[in-house]
Write an enzyme that holds these catalytic residues in place. Structure first.
Site, PDB file in Angstrom:
ATOM      1  N   GLY B  18       0.818  -1.217   0.000  1.00 22.86           N
ATOM      2  CA  GLY B  18       0.000   0.000   0.000  1.00 22.86           C
ATOM      3  C   GLY B  18       0.846   1.259   0.000  1.00 22.86           C
ATOM      4  O   GLY B  18       0.559   2.204   0.728  1.00 22.86           O
ATOM      5  N   ARG B  21       0.389   5.507  -2.231  1.00 24.12           N
ATOM      6  CA  ARG B  21       0.011   6.820  -1.677  1.00 24.12           C
ATOM      7  C   ARG B  21      -0.024   6.734  -0.152  1.00 24.12           C
ATOM      8  O   ARG B  21       0.236   5.676   0.420  1.00 24.12           O
ATOM      9  CB  ARG B  21      -1.331   7.291  -2.242  1.00 24.12           C
ATOM     10  CG  ARG B  21      -2.450   6.293  -2.074  1.00 24.12           C
ATOM     11  CD  ARG B  21      -3.577   6.541  -3.072  1.00 24.12           C
ATOM     12  NE  ARG B  21      -4.502   5.423  -3.075  1.00 24.12           N
ATOM     13  CZ  ARG B  21      -5.559   5.311  -2.269  1.00 24.12           C
ATOM     14  NH1 ARG B  21      -5.816   6.269  -1.418  1.00 24.12           N
ATOM     15  NH2 ARG B  21      -6.345   4.264  -2.322  1.00 24.12           N
ATOM     16  N   ASN B  96       1.168  -2.482   5.365  1.00 26.46           N
ATOM     17  CA  ASN B  96       0.484  -1.193   5.515  1.00 26.46           C
ATOM     18  C   ASN B  96      -0.824  -1.112   4.739  1.00 26.46           C
ATOM     19  O   ASN B  96      -1.728  -0.367   5.137  1.00 26.46           O
ATOM     20  CB  ASN B  96       1.461  -0.096   5.050  1.00 26.46           C
ATOM     21  CG  ASN B  96       0.784   1.236   4.823  1.00 26.46           C
ATOM     22  OD1 ASN B  96       0.558   2.002   5.750  1.00 26.46           O
ATOM     23  ND2 ASN B  96       0.443   1.529   3.565  1.00 26.46           N
ATOM     24  N   SER B 148      -3.746   0.710  14.561  1.00 27.91           N
ATOM     25  CA  SER B 148      -4.423   2.002  14.719  1.00 27.91           C
ATOM     26  C   SER B 148      -4.798   2.195  16.188  1.00 27.91           C
ATOM     27  O   SER B 148      -4.993   1.206  16.909  1.00 27.91           O
ATOM     28  CB  SER B 148      -5.703   2.006  13.877  1.00 27.91           C
ATOM     29  OG  SER B 148      -6.556   3.070  14.266  1.00 27.91           O
ATOM     30  N   TYR B 161     -13.757  -1.630  11.977  1.00 24.33           N
ATOM     31  CA  TYR B 161     -12.388  -1.233  11.599  1.00 24.33           C
ATOM     32  C   TYR B 161     -11.441  -1.514  12.770  1.00 24.33           C
ATOM     33  O   TYR B 161     -10.360  -2.089  12.575  1.00 24.33           O
ATOM     34  CB  TYR B 161     -12.369   0.251  11.218  1.00 24.33           C
ATOM     35  CG  TYR B 161     -10.990   0.794  10.935  1.00 24.33           C
ATOM     36  CD1 TYR B 161     -10.338   0.493   9.738  1.00 24.33           C
ATOM     37  CD2 TYR B 161     -10.319   1.599  11.859  1.00 24.33           C
ATOM     38  CE1 TYR B 161      -9.062   0.989   9.476  1.00 24.33           C
ATOM     39  CE2 TYR B 161      -9.054   2.092  11.605  1.00 24.33           C
ATOM     40  CZ  TYR B 161      -8.429   1.789  10.413  1.00 24.33           C
ATOM     41  OH  TYR B 161      -7.165   2.270  10.161  1.00 24.33           O
ATOM     42  N   THR B 164     -10.571  -5.115  13.041  1.00 21.37           N
ATOM     43  CA  THR B 164      -9.591  -5.590  12.037  1.00 21.37           C
ATOM     44  C   THR B 164      -8.183  -5.170  12.437  1.00 21.37           C
ATOM     45  O   THR B 164      -7.216  -5.895  12.198  1.00 21.37           O
ATOM     46  CB  THR B 164      -9.895  -5.057  10.615  1.00 21.37           C
ATOM     47  OG1 THR B 164      -9.707  -3.626  10.565  1.00 21.37           O
ATOM     48  CG2 THR B 164     -11.304  -5.398  10.177  1.00 21.37           C
TER      49      THR B 164
HETATM   50  N1  LIG Z   1      -4.979   7.701   7.844  1.00 14.58           N
HETATM   51  C1  LIG Z   1      -5.181   7.428   9.118  1.00 14.58           C
HETATM   52  O1  LIG Z   1      -5.677   8.264   9.889  1.00 14.58           O
HETATM   53  C2  LIG Z   1      -4.752   6.088   9.707  1.00 14.58           C
HETATM   54  C3  LIG Z   1      -4.773   5.951  11.092  1.00 14.58           C
HETATM   55  C4  LIG Z   1      -4.387   4.735  11.666  1.00 14.58           C
HETATM   56  C5  LIG Z   1      -3.993   3.690  10.864  1.00 14.58           C
HETATM   57  N2  LIG Z   1      -3.979   3.849   9.507  1.00 14.58           N
HETATM   58  C6  LIG Z   1      -3.567   2.668   8.713  1.00 14.58           C
HETATM   59  O2  LIG Z   1      -2.451   3.001   7.915  1.00 14.58           O
HETATM   60  C7  LIG Z   1      -2.470   2.284   6.690  1.00 14.58           C
HETATM   61  C8  LIG Z   1      -2.342   3.241   5.507  1.00 14.58           C
HETATM   62  O3  LIG Z   1      -3.425   4.158   5.562  1.00 14.58           O
HETATM   63  P1  LIG Z   1      -3.469   5.469   4.643  1.00 14.58           P
HETATM   64  O4  LIG Z   1      -4.172   6.510   5.435  1.00 14.58           O
HETATM   65  O5  LIG Z   1      -2.128   5.744   4.081  1.00 14.58           O
HETATM   66  O6  LIG Z   1      -4.471   4.953   3.493  1.00 14.58           O
HETATM   67  P2  LIG Z   1      -4.664   5.453   1.983  1.00 14.58           P
HETATM   68  O7  LIG Z   1      -4.084   6.814   1.798  1.00 14.58           O
HETATM   69  O8  LIG Z   1      -6.094   5.230   1.688  1.00 14.58           O
HETATM   70  O9  LIG Z   1      -3.761   4.408   1.140  1.00 14.58           O
HETATM   71  C9  LIG Z   1      -4.058   3.044   1.184  1.00 14.58           C
HETATM   72  C10 LIG Z   1      -3.001   2.246   0.451  1.00 14.58           C
HETATM   73  O10 LIG Z   1      -3.329   0.863   0.588  1.00 14.58           O
HETATM   74  C11 LIG Z   1      -3.510   0.296  -0.704  1.00 14.58           C
HETATM   75  N3  LIG Z   1      -4.596  -0.683  -0.681  1.00 14.58           N
HETATM   76  C12 LIG Z   1      -5.862  -0.507  -0.237  1.00 14.58           C
HETATM   77  N4  LIG Z   1      -6.562  -1.628  -0.363  1.00 14.58           N
HETATM   78  C13 LIG Z   1      -5.744  -2.547  -0.915  1.00 14.58           C
HETATM   79  C14 LIG Z   1      -5.885  -3.897  -1.310  1.00 14.58           C
HETATM   80  N5  LIG Z   1      -7.030  -4.561  -1.165  1.00 14.58           N
HETATM   81  N6  LIG Z   1      -4.830  -4.522  -1.853  1.00 14.58           N
HETATM   82  C15 LIG Z   1      -3.667  -3.888  -2.027  1.00 14.58           C
HETATM   83  N7  LIG Z   1      -3.456  -2.607  -1.677  1.00 14.58           N
HETATM   84  C16 LIG Z   1      -4.475  -1.940  -1.119  1.00 14.58           C
HETATM   85  C17 LIG Z   1      -3.821   1.461  -1.631  1.00 14.58           C
HETATM   86  O11 LIG Z   1      -3.459   1.105  -2.961  1.00 14.58           O
HETATM   87  P3  LIG Z   1      -4.150   1.804  -4.272  1.00 14.58           P
HETATM   88  O12 LIG Z   1      -3.504   3.162  -4.410  1.00 14.58           O
HETATM   89  O13 LIG Z   1      -3.822   0.896  -5.380  1.00 14.58           O
HETATM   90  O14 LIG Z   1      -5.601   1.919  -3.943  1.00 14.58           O
HETATM   91  C18 LIG Z   1      -2.943   2.548  -1.034  1.00 14.58           C
HETATM   92  O15 LIG Z   1      -1.621   2.398  -1.466  1.00 14.58           O
HETATM   93  C19 LIG Z   1      -3.781   1.485   6.685  1.00 14.58           C
HETATM   94  O16 LIG Z   1      -3.521   0.162   7.106  1.00 14.58           O
HETATM   95  C20 LIG Z   1      -4.627   2.224   7.720  1.00 14.58           C
HETATM   96  O17 LIG Z   1      -5.582   1.381   8.304  1.00 14.58           O
HETATM   97  C21 LIG Z   1      -4.349   5.025   8.916  1.00 14.58           C
END
Ligand SMILES: NC(=O)c1ccc[n+]([C@@H]2O[C@H](COP(=O)([O-])OP(=O)(O)OC[C@H]3O[C@@H](n4cnc5c(N)ncnc54)[C@H](OP(=O)(O)O)[C@@H]3O)[C@@H](O)[C@H]2O)c1
Lengths: 81, 253
Positions: B18, B21, B96, B148, B161, B164
């Site tokens: 992931g 982005r 991630n 998270s 969420y 998970t």
């Molecule tokens: N943002 C927050 O506030 C936050 C807080 C706590 C934890 N997190 C955790 O941190 C991690 C990254 O979050 P983020 O905010 O950076 O999310 P994001 O900006 O939405 O990016 C998600 C990334 O995961 C990839 N992805 C999603 N579904 C996928 C799948 N089924 N198979 C393969 N790749 C997949 C996406 O690829 P594509 O570009 O190809 O879609 C993208 O690269 C996640 O695990 C999230 O739960 C985030």
């Protein structure tokens, strides 16, 4: 046959068997040394020796020395016959 | 032993799932700047390859790209086979890739429930299982999972969420015990609210409320999380395993 010797050596090493132990009829859990913990060490040792990567399904399926031979043939790591 | 003495001379080979982005991309950037050969990943070839070439252009680092839905075990196995073919091993793995959805209990459709578990919990499991043998060949191998604060603290609308992400903590701890004897360290980070596409649906009020709830008075930047991940992967964290590092500005206090 060289690959069979190499595979036998890997089996003996990973399972901690004697250097002269016969392994060609060995099956998973047929000896106490080949338990689930040793299975992962055995897989790692086979991957290392033959430079292959074994999928999870094949890891589960590799339940005997003969199946390990067949698995290596599938990966093209050895030529049968 | 000083950590610099333990660092391998050859570039570390690191996969960040992931990383097209968001947080994953920031982690990839941080590792690239630290001299790693980074394998970027997204759902599609296009998103992963574009991110990899942008990173090489910006940092001069060696990058590579793999793609696939982490919820699909065959796609994950293919990714790892590609990495084996091209790099032979993995020194670091950052699990991630993830998705987010919020709904009150009783109001989340079963398809959304299943997809959240498929990607966040089962996808993380497939990734770890398929990467284990590449990690066994790695130098000072280390894994970091993205959990998270919702796993540890919970919140209204976040039950599924959060569940998970709690599953990810279960994976982290048992994997740390099981893989420790093979020299593989496994840790997790638990971010608070991070400015990425995942938070895009928050309106101004929602954003302000989260900032107010955070003692450090702001949302996290992806780089805040990347710094913690890079630390846990580094030799400086060489005796740390099975831990969950909160990167949340104090929001859990
Ligand atoms: N943002 C927050 O506030 C936050 C807080 C706590 C934890 N997190 C955790 O941190 C991690 C990254 O979050 P983020 O905010 O950076 O999310 P994001 O900006 O939405 O990016 C998600 C990334 O995961 C990839 N992805 C999603 N579904 C996928 C799948 N089924 N198979 C393969 N790749 C997949 C996406 O690829 P594509 O570009 O190809 O879609 C993208 O690269 C996640 O695990 C999230 O739960 C985030």
């Amino acid at each position: 046959m060289e690959h069979l010797d190499r595979l036998s050596t890997v089996f003996r090493g990973a399972l901690g068997l004697a250097p002269d132990a016969r392994v060609d009829a060995l099956e998973y859990r047929s000896v106490p040394q080949w338990d689930s913990l040793a299975h992962m060490s055995l897989i790692a040792a086979i991957e290392e020796e033959f430079d292959v990567m074994i999928d999870t399904d094949d890891v589960l399926d590799m339940s005997s020395f003969a199946k390990a031979v067949a698995l290596l043939e599938k990966h093209g790591a050895v030529v049968s016959g | 032993m000083p950590s610099s003495a333990a660092e391998p001379v050859e570039a570390r080979v690191s996969l960040v799932t992931g990383s097209s982005r968001g947080i994953g991309n920031a982690v990839a950037r941080r590792l690239a700047l630290g001299g790693h050969t980074v394998v970027l990943h997204g759902r599609t070839y296009e998103s992963a390859a574009a991110a990899a070439s942008a990173l090489t252009r910006d940092t001069g680092a060696k990058t590579d790209a793999v793609h696939g839905d982490v919820a699909d075990p065959a796609a994950v196995a293919d990714m790892m086979r590609e990495i084996h073919r091209r790099h032979r091993r993995l020194d670091s793995l950052v699990v991630n890739a993830g998705i987010h959805a919020a709904a009150m209990i009783g109001m989340m459709g079963s398809e959304t429930v299943e997809r959240l578990f498929q990607v966040n919990a089962i996808g993380a499991t497939h990734t770890l299982q398929s990467a284990a043998s590449l990690l066994r060949r790695g130098v000072a191998p280390a894994v970091v999972f993205l959990s998270s604060v919702m796993a540890t603290r919970g919140s209204t609308g976040q039950a599924v969420y959060g569940a998970t992400k709690a599953a990810v903590l279960g994976l982290t701890r048992s994997a740390a015990k099981e893989l420790g004897p093979a020299g593989i360290r496994v840790n997790a980070v638990a971010p608070g609210f991070v400015e990425t596409d995942m938070l895009a649906s928050l309106d101004e009020d929602g954003r302000a409320e989260r900032v107010r709830a955070t003692p450090l008075g702001r949302l996290a930047e992806p780089g805040d999380i990347a710094a913690a991940v890079a630390f846990l992967l580094s030799g400086d964290a060489g005796f740390i395993t099975g831990q969950v590092l909160g990167v949340d500005g104090g929001v859990i206090l």
